[in-house]
Scaffold this active site. Structure first.
Site: not given
Length: 286
Positions: A162, A263
């Site tokens: 990520e 998110e």
């Protein structure tokens, strides 16, 4: 909040809820049921036990039962990443105790993922450490990510790498899509498995000032998971200025058909009230 996505557009993408940033007003074991009550069938989680990479089996079993009782599928799980939310940004590249904790967590997380049918495991890279040569950290990171990729492959899962953003995570070295892709490629070259993938987070990339349509076009084929939040504010889609409907269209047209994780921060309202932008039929997955 009016729907941001049309019924047609919303219904052909798969959305899941991150239970480590949404529904946090509830105890962990109550969150899957709350997500299900809001219409979602899929969820994801940061590593829930921030104090330990190896929680008691009873706690793992209790989370598994909560997911199953709610009828929710866990589609993404972080490996141990230290204090998150908090000052830490992973443990993969951090020498000493944190790296040891990550290694102790690898099989625990992979086995839990296998027990609930989760097919994606995310390994946050970790912050730069004062007094440690970045090259030494990168060497350690590759060694640990290779271990994680092999464990993920053992349970039929992918390993996610990520990008975060520099304003909020100034010590995290992967603050551009190319930086994360470079790590993805190195892990795949080292293992020969091809199961390392990019976690494309549109909020983090936008905070880094990246050209989002270009990033999507360039890296969609190496993307294993997507996360979204609006910018500024990291709120629900429609609360900021990101053209998220267009970006989701671009992802679909580029061939991405995986999960899109929500998110974002719900703000002061209960999490269940933050989904007005998403048509109800788009929450059930496929």
């Amino acid at each position: 909040m009016a729907p941001l996505l049309s019924d047609k557009r919303g219904s052909d993408q798969r959305f899941d809820v991150n239970l480590s940033i949404l529904f946090t007003e509830l105890p962990l074991l109550e969150r899957p049921a709350a997500a299900a009550a809001a219409g979602f069938t899929a969820v994801e989680l940061w590593w829930p036990w921030i104090e330990t990479p190896t929680p008691p089996q009873a706690e793992l079993d209790a989370l598994k039962k909560a997911l199953e009782d709610a009828g929710t599928q866990l589609v993404g799980l972080n490996f141990y990443a230290g204090q998150l939310p908090g000052p830490d940004r992973g443990a993969v590249s951090v020498p000493g105790e944190e790296s040891d904790r990550f290694r102790a967590n690898i099989d625990v997380a992979a086995d839990f993922a296998a027990s609930v049918g989760c097919k994606a495991l995310n390994a946050l890279y970790g912050n730069r450490v004062d007094g440690v040569d970045p090259a030494v950290q990168d060497e350690l990171a590759l060694e640990n990510l290779v271990r994680a990729a092999r464990a993920a492959d053992r349970v039929g899962a992918i390993l996610l790498i990520e990008t975060l953003n520099k304003p909020e995570s100034p010590l995290y070295p992967l603050v551009s899509a190319p930086a994360a892709i470079e790590v993805v490629d190195k892990v795949n070259a080292a293992t020969g498995l091809g199961n390392a993938k990019f976690l494309l987070d549109l909020y983090h990339l936008s905070m880094n000032g990246e050209d989002l349509p270009q990033a999507i076009a360039t890296y969609a084929d190496k993307t294993g998971h997507v996360q979204i939040a609006d910018n500024p504010g990291r709120g629900a889609p429609g609360t900021g200025s990101l053209p998220l409907e267009d970006l989701l269209d671009s992802l679909r047209k580029a061939g991405y058909d995986g999960w899109v994780g929500l998110e974002y921060k719900a703000g002061d309202a209960p999490s269940a009230e933050s989904f007005g932008w998403l048509p109800a039929e788009a929450r059930a997955g496929h």
